[in-house]
Design a protein around this motif. Structure first.
Motif, PDB file in Angstrom:
ATOM      1  N   ILE A  31     -22.650  18.594 -22.952  1.00  0.00           N
ATOM      2  CA  ILE A  31     -22.209  19.989 -22.894  1.00  0.00           C
ATOM      3  C   ILE A  31     -23.369  20.905 -22.586  1.00  0.00           C
ATOM      4  CG2 ILE A  31     -20.099  20.049 -24.254  1.00  0.00           C
ATOM      5  CD1 ILE A  31     -21.919  20.478 -26.702  1.00  0.00           C
ATOM      6  N   ARG A  32     -24.319  20.404 -21.774  1.00  0.00           N
ATOM      7  CA  ARG A  32     -25.512  21.164 -21.458  1.00  0.00           C
ATOM      8  C   ARG A  32     -25.228  22.572 -20.910  1.00  0.00           C
ATOM      9  NH1 ARG A  32     -27.606  17.042 -22.066  1.00  0.00           N
ATOM     10  NH2 ARG A  32     -25.860  16.160 -20.960  1.00  0.00           N
ATOM     11  N   GLU A  33     -24.372  22.635 -19.911  1.00  0.00           N
ATOM     12  CA  GLU A  33     -24.223  23.896 -19.168  1.00  0.00           C
ATOM     13  C   GLU A  33     -23.531  24.988 -19.985  1.00  0.00           C
ATOM     14  OE1 GLU A  33     -23.316  20.904 -17.586  1.00  0.00           O
ATOM     15  OE2 GLU A  33     -21.561  20.809 -18.861  1.00  0.00           O
ATOM     16  N   THR A  34     -22.948  24.651 -21.111  1.00  0.00           N
ATOM     17  CA  THR A  34     -22.141  25.625 -21.822  1.00  0.00           C
ATOM     18  C   THR A  34     -22.898  26.289 -22.962  1.00  0.00           C
ATOM     19  OG1 THR A  34     -21.335  23.781 -23.086  1.00  0.00           O
ATOM     20  CG2 THR A  34     -19.951  24.544 -21.282  1.00  0.00           C
ATOM     21  N   GLY A  35     -24.242  26.129 -22.970  1.00  0.00           N
ATOM     22  CA  GLY A  35     -25.046  26.684 -24.065  1.00  0.00           C
ATOM     23  C   GLY A  35     -24.656  28.098 -24.451  1.00  0.00           C
ATOM     24  N   ARG A  36     -24.583  28.978 -23.451  1.00  0.00           N
ATOM     25  CA  ARG A  36     -24.340  30.382 -23.783  1.00  0.00           C
ATOM     26  C   ARG A  36     -22.929  30.625 -24.279  1.00  0.00           C
ATOM     27  NH1 ARG A  36     -28.070  30.470 -20.114  1.00  0.00           N
ATOM     28  NH2 ARG A  36     -30.002  31.551 -20.657  1.00  0.00           N
ATOM     29  N   VAL A  37     -21.984  29.832 -23.789  1.00  0.00           N
ATOM     30  CA  VAL A  37     -20.594  30.002 -24.229  1.00  0.00           C
ATOM     31  C   VAL A  37     -20.482  29.750 -25.725  1.00  0.00           C
ATOM     32  CG1 VAL A  37     -18.256  29.125 -23.946  1.00  0.00           C
ATOM     33  CG2 VAL A  37     -19.770  29.316 -21.962  1.00  0.00           C
ATOM     34  N   LEU A  38     -21.296  28.771 -26.212  1.00  0.00           N
ATOM     35  CA  LEU A  38     -21.217  28.416 -27.622  1.00  0.00           C
ATOM     36  C   LEU A  38     -21.704  29.541 -28.527  1.00  0.00           C
ATOM     37  CD1 LEU A  38     -22.391  24.715 -27.669  1.00  0.00           C
ATOM     38  CD2 LEU A  38     -20.097  25.623 -27.891  1.00  0.00           C
ATOM     39  N   ALA A  39     -22.423  30.527 -27.944  1.00  0.00           N
ATOM     40  CA  ALA A  39     -22.928  31.610 -28.781  1.00  0.00           C
ATOM     41  C   ALA A  39     -21.800  32.511 -29.277  1.00  0.00           C
ATOM     42  CB  ALA A  39     -23.949  32.434 -27.987  1.00  0.00           C
ATOM     43  N   LEU A  40     -20.735  32.613 -28.477  1.00  0.00           N
ATOM     44  CA  LEU A  40     -19.655  33.550 -28.823  1.00  0.00           C
ATOM     45  C   LEU A  40     -19.068  33.306 -30.214  1.00  0.00           C
ATOM     46  CD1 LEU A  40     -17.793  34.027 -25.434  1.00  0.00           C
ATOM     47  CD2 LEU A  40     -19.172  35.670 -26.726  1.00  0.00           C
ATOM     48  N   PRO A  41     -18.627  32.079 -30.538  1.00  0.00           N
ATOM     49  CA  PRO A  41     -17.954  31.892 -31.832  1.00  0.00           C
ATOM     50  C   PRO A  41     -18.823  32.275 -33.013  1.00  0.00           C
ATOM     51  CG  PRO A  41     -17.718  29.940 -30.456  1.00  0.00           C
ATOM     52  CD  PRO A  41     -18.667  30.847 -29.763  1.00  0.00           C
ATOM     53  N   THR A  42     -20.153  32.019 -32.906  1.00  0.00           N
ATOM     54  CA  THR A  42     -21.013  32.351 -34.034  1.00  0.00           C
ATOM     55  C   THR A  42     -20.993  33.847 -34.288  1.00  0.00           C
ATOM     56  OG1 THR A  42     -22.400  30.507 -33.395  1.00  0.00           O
ATOM     57  CG2 THR A  42     -23.318  32.045 -34.981  1.00  0.00           C
ATOM     58  N   TYR A  43     -21.095  34.645 -33.190  1.00  0.00           N
ATOM     59  CA  TYR A  43     -21.086  36.100 -33.392  1.00  0.00           C
ATOM     60  C   TYR A  43     -19.711  36.586 -33.806  1.00  0.00           C
ATOM     61  CZ  TYR A  43     -25.841  36.200 -31.936  1.00  0.00           C
ATOM     62  OH  TYR A  43     -27.178  35.993 -31.912  1.00  0.00           O
ATOM     63  N   TRP A  44     -18.676  35.920 -33.329  1.00  0.00           N
ATOM     64  CA  TRP A  44     -17.316  36.242 -33.766  1.00  0.00           C
ATOM     65  C   TRP A  44     -17.216  36.012 -35.278  1.00  0.00           C
ATOM     66  CZ3 TRP A  44     -12.792  32.379 -32.577  1.00  0.00           C
ATOM     67  CH2 TRP A  44     -11.606  32.873 -33.099  1.00  0.00           C
ATOM     68  N   PHE A  45     -17.744  34.889 -35.764  1.00  0.00           N
ATOM     69  CA  PHE A  45     -17.709  34.592 -37.193  1.00  0.00           C
ATOM     70  C   PHE A  45     -18.529  35.624 -37.975  1.00  0.00           C
ATOM     71  CE2 PHE A  45     -19.721  32.384 -40.854  1.00  0.00           C
ATOM     72  CZ  PHE A  45     -18.583  32.111 -41.593  1.00  0.00           C
ATOM     73  N   LEU A  46     -19.740  35.947 -37.453  1.00  0.00           N
ATOM     74  CA  LEU A  46     -20.565  36.935 -38.135  1.00  0.00           C
ATOM     75  C   LEU A  46     -19.838  38.270 -38.211  1.00  0.00           C
ATOM     76  CD1 LEU A  46     -24.198  36.254 -36.895  1.00  0.00           C
ATOM     77  CD2 LEU A  46     -23.153  35.766 -39.113  1.00  0.00           C
ATOM     78  N   GLY A  47     -19.188  38.646 -37.089  1.00  0.00           N
ATOM     79  CA  GLY A  47     -18.408  39.878 -37.077  1.00  0.00           C
ATOM     80  C   GLY A  47     -17.343  39.848 -38.161  1.00  0.00           C
ATOM     81  N   CYS A  48     -16.617  38.759 -38.243  1.00  0.00           N
ATOM     82  CA  CYS A  48     -15.555  38.623 -39.248  1.00  0.00           C
ATOM     83  C   CYS A  48     -16.115  38.787 -40.650  1.00  0.00           C
ATOM     84  CB  CYS A  48     -14.876  37.261 -39.133  1.00  0.00           C
ATOM     85  SG  CYS A  48     -13.805  37.129 -37.701  1.00  0.00           S
ATOM     86  N   MET A  49     -17.278  38.139 -40.895  1.00  0.00           N
ATOM     87  CA  MET A  49     -17.862  38.196 -42.234  1.00  0.00           C
ATOM     88  C   MET A  49     -18.284  39.621 -42.572  1.00  0.00           C
ATOM     89  SD  MET A  49     -17.717  35.343 -43.834  1.00  0.00           S
ATOM     90  CE  MET A  49     -16.152  35.041 -43.039  1.00  0.00           C
ATOM     91  N   VAL A  50     -18.855  40.348 -41.552  1.00  0.00           N
ATOM     92  CA  VAL A  50     -19.241  41.735 -41.778  1.00  0.00           C
ATOM     93  C   VAL A  50     -18.017  42.554 -42.154  1.00  0.00           C
ATOM     94  CG1 VAL A  50     -20.067  43.822 -40.620  1.00  0.00           C
ATOM     95  CG2 VAL A  50     -21.302  41.655 -40.332  1.00  0.00           C
ATOM     96  N   ILE A  51     -16.902  42.333 -41.439  1.00  0.00           N
ATOM     97  CA  ILE A  51     -15.673  43.088 -41.741  1.00  0.00           C
ATOM     98  C   ILE A  51     -15.202  42.776 -43.155  1.00  0.00           C
ATOM     99  CG2 ILE A  51     -13.230  43.331 -41.135  1.00  0.00           C
ATOM    100  CD1 ILE A  51     -14.049  42.854 -38.232  1.00  0.00           C
ATOM    101  N   VAL A  52     -15.134  41.463 -43.492  1.00  0.00           N
ATOM    102  CA  VAL A  52     -14.620  41.088 -44.814  1.00  0.00           C
ATOM    103  C   VAL A  52     -15.491  41.687 -45.909  1.00  0.00           C
ATOM    104  CG1 VAL A  52     -14.283  39.145 -46.401  1.00  0.00           C
ATOM    105  CG2 VAL A  52     -13.478  38.978 -44.036  1.00  0.00           C
ATOM    106  N   VAL A 108      -9.972  35.652 -39.139  1.00  0.00           N
ATOM    107  CA  VAL A 108     -11.076  35.203 -40.001  1.00  0.00           C
ATOM    108  C   VAL A 108     -10.990  33.687 -40.197  1.00  0.00           C
ATOM    109  CG1 VAL A 108     -12.059  35.323 -42.320  1.00  0.00           C
ATOM    110  CG2 VAL A 108     -11.274  37.413 -41.185  1.00  0.00           C
ATOM    111  N   GLN A 109      -9.788  33.187 -40.467  1.00  0.00           N
ATOM    112  CA  GLN A 109      -9.637  31.747 -40.692  1.00  0.00           C
ATOM    113  C   GLN A 109     -10.009  30.959 -39.429  1.00  0.00           C
ATOM    114  OE1 GLN A 109      -9.623  32.291 -43.970  1.00  0.00           O
ATOM    115  NE2 GLN A 109      -8.723  30.245 -43.956  1.00  0.00           N
ATOM    116  N   ALA A 110      -9.555  31.472 -38.275  1.00  0.00           N
ATOM    117  CA  ALA A 110      -9.855  30.783 -37.019  1.00  0.00           C
ATOM    118  C   ALA A 110     -11.355  30.761 -36.781  1.00  0.00           C
ATOM    119  CB  ALA A 110      -9.130  31.462 -35.861  1.00  0.00           C
ATOM    120  N   ALA A 111     -12.021  31.905 -37.042  1.00  0.00           N
ATOM    121  CA  ALA A 111     -13.472  31.971 -36.828  1.00  0.00           C
ATOM    122  C   ALA A 111     -14.180  30.993 -37.751  1.00  0.00           C
ATOM    123  CB  ALA A 111     -13.965  33.390 -37.080  1.00  0.00           C
TER     124      ALA A 111
END
Lengths: 605, 605
Positions: free
Chosen positions: B163-184, B302-305
């Motif tokens: 999954i070499r080429e998708t490095g940057r794509v993988l960054a999205l879920p982490t920030y999505w999760f961080l966003g969710c945690m900030v909201i909660v 939140v659960q999905a993230a």
């Protein structure tokens, strides 16, 4: 280690010269060949009552007439087989008789029916034997499947050892069982006179009663017909009797049929008198013995005798099945592995196959005799009918003295057994007969497929018009991964078998490859080293591609590929090495004209 | 067919030249390397409360002080690793640092702990991810083990593809999760001010309460320490950062530690405010999100993230485990199969091993996060401690500027993590830590056994003082069962590789043997035919005996045994032929100086 275990369980090997055949007098022969037939009284009378019960207590009065019909059938079939014995003193199993007189297809059908019958006899007898034990000790009832598997395993081990010398010892349990039956039936008849007549039995109520139709009566009759299984055993083994073989075998057959008929009728009659109701968990014989003899040691002796004769009945199949399988294998209908005697002078593979199949049935049907029995009678009557029909054809061909009389007896036998087969097939179709009706054609198809394979094999291997391949300056390729003792040894071997040796190596790691190229001239100055590129880091693909290219360029019939392999000293060390050699050998197996050789280099530690 | 399936699932092979490495900036790097560490907030705060709960509702007030202690620990470990990053800009995993500075044994112990840790991370993260889904959809709870196995299978396939080429794509879920945690956490803190204070939580009553001892508080603290797992990931991958690598990696580490500490404290604090009680079937985060955000789509997000970041955390192990296994295999501590890149440029065998082991854990522990966690922290802290101790030794050796200051920081880190490791080992021993405490020494022992094997192998294969075997007029024996195309071909091959050919046949059937002897001169006039007696009807034994005798008489290094074999056209036909050739080859494999060659003759049908 496996070898040592085998020796402990099975015993030392025996030479072919040790084979000997003992001839039996009528008294032990009756016991040995008839345990299968006689033991069926342990379950057949019960089966009739189980089906009549469906129509309520009053319907049970049909059980004695049905038992009479079954007894008549026994007489008829025994008479037919008496003629077979005299016509085939060398042994006239249904397969032989049908094949010789009716042709290959009927013979093979009879053979398939018999094989199925043998497997079912083992399963049914073991299940019924275990039921005799669990009737006395209900606490064992939940373990019945395991007990059955244990019995089959015991029979396999005993038969893999071979039980030639114990022929006469096996006669004892049969007579013990007969003695027990005489006591039960005799005492029962005496008691039945003095006991107050029992009312109609109290049936366990589960579901509404079905009406007493002709179909139900025929179904009960079909269920009772399992009493006839095993009746053909004497005809298969005429040669085992003392001379005059045919006469002695014939007399034994008549005795057997009489005893079987009397026991069957007696047990059916007494079950009726004492209004016995079959139920799961206790057999009819157990109920009868308990009422007649009380709960004491005499009762336990009856149960033990029942158990032992049923195991003996199963044991007879361990002679019949492997011998028939070997016969079929000699005629190329079954794999050759079933043909030869093992190192204890028994057909080991046939014994293992029989055990495997009957254990499968015991587990699949949860060791339930009643569930196994519907599969039983159809195949048996099919083989009866084919065998009798074969006899009719034989009389018509030979036309000896009284041939019309003889032919008529066999014709009646053939027709009656064919009708019974039809009745069994129809009335018990839904109960389980359908499985056998499907399995027999599949087996027959399998037989012919196997035969066709061996036939085309023979043609393909025939030397007619064949000239051996020219090997010329046949090329040898050594696959090399580095330079070490194993590789140098393999190169020496390659040079010994051909002047035309090439070494190839797959370049996975440029550093290692260049080191190899530098060391090469020192150790193998005369052998060219070809480096194959492998962009995808696979070893197999470049090697196969190279060999395919090579094949186009050369004209010899074979290319030899040498793989240096080291043989580790300990088993777990195999896990530490790439299984590349194995992969390459597997891939080369399916390409013509390639010989793969592993040159082993044995490690010390 | 298997090959085609592999291509569909895994994709076409890739050349070695296709390998490329992208350098990451701090923002995507934080997301990619920190998902493991950050995702632990999904289960760590819950674990603390589970243990305190045992002592009753009042004991839950200890959860915030314990969370503060864990946060302090995070700061300390992060500071230590910050120094490691600057000291090892090429990547300083615990194995490398411990091995280089402390010696082989500590290095290998750290390696074993890390391998165990990776397997547990996959199992725990997948179990916790599935728990996030089953909290939202309780109907899926009974299928949690299968869902977990499905997730691991999905991760394997994805990673086998690479999954070499998708490095940057993988960054999205982490920030999505961080966003969710900030909201909660944010919305939770606002609501907590307005909401009426909740009373002490109603605990589910099962069994008597235990007293709130120091041991219980330490046990809860140990349970909370799982928050530190994954914190070392940045130090392993310094080379993946854009230059200046060490500086960027160090800053990312500080960010990660701060975010982790804040989230951990926030969630612990809110759980206390809202008096949340952990229970099977719903996670603490799910309860909190439900209370703070309501049952709507925000809650589901939140659960999905949570689910996705936990899968990402498991995914990071699919980089770490195979790479570490390959490193250990290069140092000969693990089988060589783990060393090489597969045809998609990933360590395929390492990926498969990791998946197999984590599926085993998921099934064995029934996909229960809480049951898996006790195994987790011990190995992680062991590797922390060894790595910090290695750093101390390194400062003492190098003695650069401020070396005493640096050494003190790492020394404090090493001592604190060692103490925590002891606390975890003792307080959670009975919960499951004992398994890891036993497994790590066994792994280390295995490593050394493997290494010794490769070492003795190298010595045994060494060419020092070795001279290749002399093959002389090397004898070739052809095993013959009859005379047909396959045999004639094999004889031609034998004559091509040696002038010294003998044919042998085992006499199983005198008729067949005498027929063979009569036909022999016509087809092989120059080859002597030896008939071997076999009293026990075995083929293998006489052949082996003959070869052993032959060995005594000749002086060459090798005896070649040629087995004519035909290769059937259809797979089922293999069943119809005696597996004698296979048996003979297996028996010869373990005897020195024997080469067994199958000469294939291909059948057409």
């Amino acid at each position: 280690m496996l070898h040592a275990l085998k020796r402990v369980l099975v015993g030392s090997p025996m030479t072919t010269a040790q084979a000997r055949y003992e001839r039996l007098a009528k008294i032990p022969a009756l016991a040995i060949f008839c345990s299968d037939a006689l033991s069926s009284v342990a379950y057949a009378p019960e089966e009739i009552r189980i089906f009549l019960m469906l129509a309520g207590a009053a319907a049970l009065s049909w059980s004695v007439p049905i038992a009479l019909a079954v007894a008549t059938l026994i007489t008829l079939v025994a008479t037919s087989y008496w003629q077979t014995i005299h016509a085939y003193p060398a042994g006239g199993g249904a397969y032989t008789v049908a094949r010789e007189n009716l042709g290959v297809l009927p013979g093979v059908i009879a053979g398939a029916s018999l094989l199925v019958g043998y497997v079912l006899t083992v399963a049914v007898s073991v299940a019924a034997g275990v039921a005799a034990v669990t009737s006395a000790f209900p606490v064992l009832y939940p373990s019945r499947v395991w007990l059955g598997v244990l019995c089959v395993t015991f029979l396999s081990v005993v038969n893999l050892r071979g039980i030639r010398e114990t022929g006469r010892v096996l006669a004892l349990p049969t007579y013990w069982f007969l003695g027990c039956m005489v006591i039960v039936v005799g005492v029962g008849l005496v008691r039945s006179g003095t006991a107050p007549p029992a009312g109609p039995p109290a049936l366990p109520v589960d579901g509404p009663l079905v009406p007493l139709t002709t179909f139900l009566v025929l179904r009960a009759f079909s269920a009772g017909c399992v009493a006839l299984t095993g009746i053909e055993a004497v005809a298969n083994c005429v040669q085992a009797f003392k001379p005059p073989e045919a006469r002695n075998a014939g007399i034994t057959l008549i005795w057997m049929a009489s005893i079987l008929g009397v026991m069957f009728l007696g047990l059916s009659f007494l079950s009726d008198i004492f209004s016995l109701v079959p139920h799961e968990g206790e057999t009819l014989i157990s109920q009868l013995a308990r009422i007649v003899l009380g709960q004491g040691s005499l009762y336990l002796m009856v149960q033990a005798a029942t158990m032992v004769i049923l195991l003996l009945a199963a044991n007879t199949c361990y002679a019949g099945f492997p011998m028939l399988a070997s016969l079929l294998a000699k005629d190329r209908f079954l794999p050759r592995q079933l043909m030869n005697l093992g190192d204890r002078l028994v057909y080991s593979n046939g014994i293992l196959l029989l055990s495997g199949l009957s254990i499968f049935l015991l587990v699949a049907f949860q060791g339930d005799t009643h569930a196994l029995l519907p599969l039983y009678a159809f195949g048996v009557f099919l083989s009866f009918s084919l065998s009798q029909l074969g006899m009719v054809r034989r009389w018509a061909k030979i036309r000896g003295r009284h041939w019309i009389h003889h032919a008529t007896v066999n014709m009646v036998g053939a027709m009656v057994t064919a009708v019974v087969m039809g009745v069994v097939g129809v009335t018990r179709f839904a109960d389980g007969s359908w499985m056998v009706i499907f399995v027999i054609p599949i087996l027959v198809l399998g037989f012919f497929t196997v035969q066709r394979h061996y036939e085309t094999l023979r043609q393909q291997l025939s030397l007619d018009g064949f000239s051996p391949p020219k090997l010329g300056r046949h090329p040898v390729v050594v696959l090399v991964g580095g330079i070490h003792r194993g590789v140098v040894t393999a190169l020496a071997y390659a040079k010994a078998i051909s002047p035309n040796v090439t070494a190839i190596t797959v370049d996975l790691d440029p550093t290692a490859t260049s080191r190899l190229c530098m060391q090469w001239p020192e150790w193998a100055p005369n052998v060219p080293l070809v480096v194959l590129e492998s962009p995808y880091r696979s070893i197999l693909q470049p090697v196969l591609r190279y060999i395919d290219q090579m094949e186009k360029q050369q004209d010899g019939a074979y290319i030899t590929i040498i793989l240096p392999e080291f043989v580790p000293a300990k088993w777990w060390q195999h896990l530490l090495h790439n299984q590349t050699a194995l992969l390459i050998k597997a891939a080369l197996l399916f390409r013509r004209g390639k010989v793969a050789i592993s040159i082993p280099y044995h490690l010390e530690q």
